[in-house]
Structures are given as structure tokens and as C-alpha cells.
Design an enzyme around this catalytic site. Structure first.
Site, PDB file in Angstrom:
ATOM      1  N   GLY A   1      36.989  38.976  21.337  1.00  0.00           N
ATOM      2  CA  GLY A   1      37.677  38.087  20.411  1.00  0.00           C
ATOM      3  C   GLY A   1      37.220  36.667  20.653  1.00  0.00           C
ATOM      4  O   GLY A   1      36.601  36.370  21.687  1.00  0.00           O
TER       5      GLY A   1
ATOM      6  N   GLN B   1      37.314  27.438  20.390  1.00  0.00           N
ATOM      7  CA  GLN B   1      36.244  27.757  21.341  1.00  0.00           C
ATOM      8  C   GLN B   1      34.858  27.426  20.791  1.00  0.00           C
ATOM      9  O   GLN B   1      33.896  27.364  21.551  1.00  0.00           O
ATOM     10  CB  GLN B   1      36.300  29.237  21.732  1.00  0.00           C
ATOM     11  CG  GLN B   1      37.501  29.580  22.600  1.00  0.00           C
ATOM     12  CD  GLN B   1      37.463  31.025  23.019  1.00  0.00           C
ATOM     13  OE1 GLN B   1      37.856  31.907  22.275  1.00  0.00           O
ATOM     14  NE2 GLN B   1      36.961  31.288  24.217  1.00  0.00           N
TER      15      GLN B   1
ATOM     16  N   CYS C   1      37.265  35.351  29.711  1.00  0.00           N
ATOM     17  CA  CYS C   1      37.225  34.460  28.549  1.00  0.00           C
ATOM     18  C   CYS C   1      35.841  33.807  28.486  1.00  0.00           C
ATOM     19  O   CYS C   1      35.324  33.371  29.517  1.00  0.00           O
ATOM     20  CB  CYS C   1      38.302  33.390  28.706  1.00  0.00           C
ATOM     21  SG  CYS C   1      38.333  32.195  27.372  1.00  0.00           S
ATOM     22  N   LEU C   2      35.252  33.752  27.297  1.00  0.00           N
ATOM     23  CA  LEU C   2      33.917  33.144  27.165  1.00  0.00           C
ATOM     24  C   LEU C   2      33.927  31.669  27.548  1.00  0.00           C
ATOM     25  O   LEU C   2      32.896  31.113  27.909  1.00  0.00           O
ATOM     26  CB  LEU C   2      33.396  33.305  25.728  1.00  0.00           C
ATOM     27  CG  LEU C   2      33.044  34.737  25.296  1.00  0.00           C
ATOM     28  CD1 LEU C   2      32.618  34.755  23.825  1.00  0.00           C
ATOM     29  CD2 LEU C   2      31.951  35.331  26.176  1.00  0.00           C
TER      30      LEU C   2
ATOM     31  N   HIS D   1      45.606  36.918  23.555  1.00  0.00           N
ATOM     32  CA  HIS D   1      44.717  35.964  24.213  1.00  0.00           C
ATOM     33  C   HIS D   1      44.209  34.922  23.203  1.00  0.00           C
ATOM     34  O   HIS D   1      44.228  33.716  23.471  1.00  0.00           O
ATOM     35  CB  HIS D   1      43.558  36.749  24.844  1.00  0.00           C
ATOM     36  CG  HIS D   1      42.511  35.939  25.526  1.00  0.00           C
ATOM     37  ND1 HIS D   1      42.253  36.034  26.877  1.00  0.00           N
ATOM     38  CD2 HIS D   1      41.626  35.013  25.048  1.00  0.00           C
ATOM     39  CE1 HIS D   1      41.270  35.203  27.199  1.00  0.00           C
ATOM     40  NE2 HIS D   1      40.869  34.570  26.096  1.00  0.00           N
ATOM     41  N   GLU D   2      43.794  35.387  22.014  1.00  0.00           N
ATOM     42  CA  GLU D   2      43.222  34.457  21.017  1.00  0.00           C
ATOM     43  C   GLU D   2      44.306  33.585  20.388  1.00  0.00           C
ATOM     44  O   GLU D   2      44.076  32.406  20.112  1.00  0.00           O
ATOM     45  CB  GLU D   2      42.448  35.222  19.933  1.00  0.00           C
ATOM     46  CG  GLU D   2      41.321  36.117  20.437  1.00  0.00           C
ATOM     47  CD  GLU D   2      40.391  35.477  21.460  1.00  0.00           C
ATOM     48  OE1 GLU D   2      40.234  34.242  21.452  1.00  0.00           O
ATOM     49  OE2 GLU D   2      39.836  36.224  22.287  1.00  0.00           O
TER      50      GLU D   2
ATOM     51  N   HIS E   1      44.947  30.775  22.586  1.00  0.00           N
ATOM     52  CA  HIS E   1      43.928  29.723  22.435  1.00  0.00           C
ATOM     53  C   HIS E   1      44.325  28.737  21.337  1.00  0.00           C
ATOM     54  O   HIS E   1      44.162  27.525  21.492  1.00  0.00           O
ATOM     55  CB  HIS E   1      42.572  30.320  22.056  1.00  0.00           C
ATOM     56  CG  HIS E   1      41.703  30.700  23.216  1.00  0.00           C
ATOM     57  ND1 HIS E   1      41.301  29.792  24.173  1.00  0.00           N
ATOM     58  CD2 HIS E   1      41.139  31.886  23.569  1.00  0.00           C
ATOM     59  CE1 HIS E   1      40.520  30.417  25.061  1.00  0.00           C
ATOM     60  NE2 HIS E   1      40.418  31.690  24.724  1.00  0.00           N
TER      61      HIS E   1
HETATM   62 ZN    ZN Z   1      39.404  33.186  25.671  1.00  0.00          ZN
END
Ligand code: ZN
Length: 187
Positions: A54, A59, A101-102, A143-144, A147
Site C-alpha cells: 500500500g 509518501q 513502511c517504504l 497503515h495507509e 499516513h
Molecule cells: Zn507506510
């Protein structure tokens, strides 16, 4: 591969821990125009290029409330989807699982989250939809959505765990170039 109804996307730079945009609350989308569809397509392209489950708009440096989720991770016949203004409307159960997480490369930690969620959102046509999920897709949605509220998965860890990550977090922060700042007005 792109999500249904979206133009071809461009892969964008993923913003890393320490970039203030990751602590910026996303703005609700009021009208899904061509520019926002392009942003959504870029989000999907960037997620897939980095093999992410995701990705949230901030991000990749965007301030609109958009997330991308790759549903094929749970069911190969499904593809990536984008959700505008996603909001959790129901949740059930709790499950602990490893998460990464990226924007926090190299860090994985066990995080407790709800195991089942229902999320209301708007799709690319501007239609209200509800997505119900469990397991890794429920985790990815939570999670997203975090963000979009400026919350990172490490915020869910104990103070002790965060202390133990301190030097690794500092190293990621140091790698963030000063030019990488919040671009207001960027949709
Ligand atoms: Zn993340």
C-alpha cells in the site's frame, strides 16, 4: 499494470522518515478531476515499482487524501485499487503482525491492529464505496489511513521499542535532503 479507470502513472520519489510531509494531515478530496486521477495513477505506479502492499499520497509528496492498496497480495486475481477520502467505519478483533513502511526502509516491527475493518471511501468515478477486509489487507488499509493523518507505524510501538530504533531512525532522517519539503498546493 494500473488500477481501473486511471491513466498510466509515473513512478515518483518516496518521501522518507524526517520529511515533514509525512506528519502532515491530508486534505479531503472534494472533486476528483484529471489532476487527481493522475496523482492516483502515480501513487499506484510508485507502490508497484517498490513492491509495496500500500502507499499513501503524502509518501509521494502529495497532500490529498488518497491511498493505493495492492489487493493482489491477498488474492492474485485482484489488482491495485485507489481510495479517495478513506475512513474506517467498523473494526473488529486485534492481531499482531510484522509491519514495514517504504518511508522507513529497513525497519520492521510487530504492530497490533484491528484484524477486520470496513472502510468507506470514494472511488475514481466519485462513487461512494465500502471495502471490508481482514488479514494483511485490513492491516494495509489501517497503515495507509494512519499516513493520511500524519501517523507512522512506529507511533504504535512502546516507548522502549522506539528508543531501541532511535539511531536507525536518525540515520534515515539524515538521508533526507533539505530540498525535500512540503509542497503546498500540490494535489
Ligand atoms: Zn507506510
Amino acid at each position: 499494470m494500473t488500477a481501473e479507470g486511471l491513466p498510466p502513472g509515473r513512478v515518483r520519489e518516496v518521501r522518507l522518515y524526517g520529511d515533514p510531509i509525512l506528519r502532515t494531515k491530508a486534505r479531503l478530496v472534494t472533486e476528483i478531476d484529471k489532476g487527481l486521477l493522475q496523482s492516483a495513477a502515480d501513487l499506484v505506479a510508485t507502490m508497484l515499482a517498490h513492491d509495496g502492499l500500500g502507499l499513501a499520497a503524502n509518501q509521494i509528496g502529495l497532500t490529498s487524501a488518497i491511498v493505493a492498496i495492492d489487493l493482489s497480495r491477498a488474492e492474485p486475481s485482484n489488482g491495485p485499487i485507489v481510495l479517495f477520502n478513506p475512513q474506517v467505519v467498523r473494526n473488529r478483533g486485534t492481531e499482531e503482525a510484522e509491519e514495514g513502511c517504504l518511508s522507513l526502509p529497513g525497519i520492521t516491527e510487530v504492530v497490533a491492529r484491528h484484524s477486520q475493518v470496513s472502510v468507506q471511501a470514494t472511488d475514481y468515478r466519485g462513487k461512494k464505496i465500502e471495502v471490508s477486509a481482514q488479514g494483511i489487507i485490513a492491516r494495509a488499509l489501517l497503515h495507509e489511513i494512519d499516513h493520511l493523518n500524519g501517523i507512522l507505524f512506529i507511533d504504535h510501538l512502546s516507548e522502549l521499542r522506539r528508543q531501541m530504533l532511535r539511531s536507525r531512525l536518525a540515520r534515515i532522517k539524515e538521508s533526507v535532503r533539505p530540498a525535500s519539503c512540503v509542497q503546498m498546493g500540490d494535489q
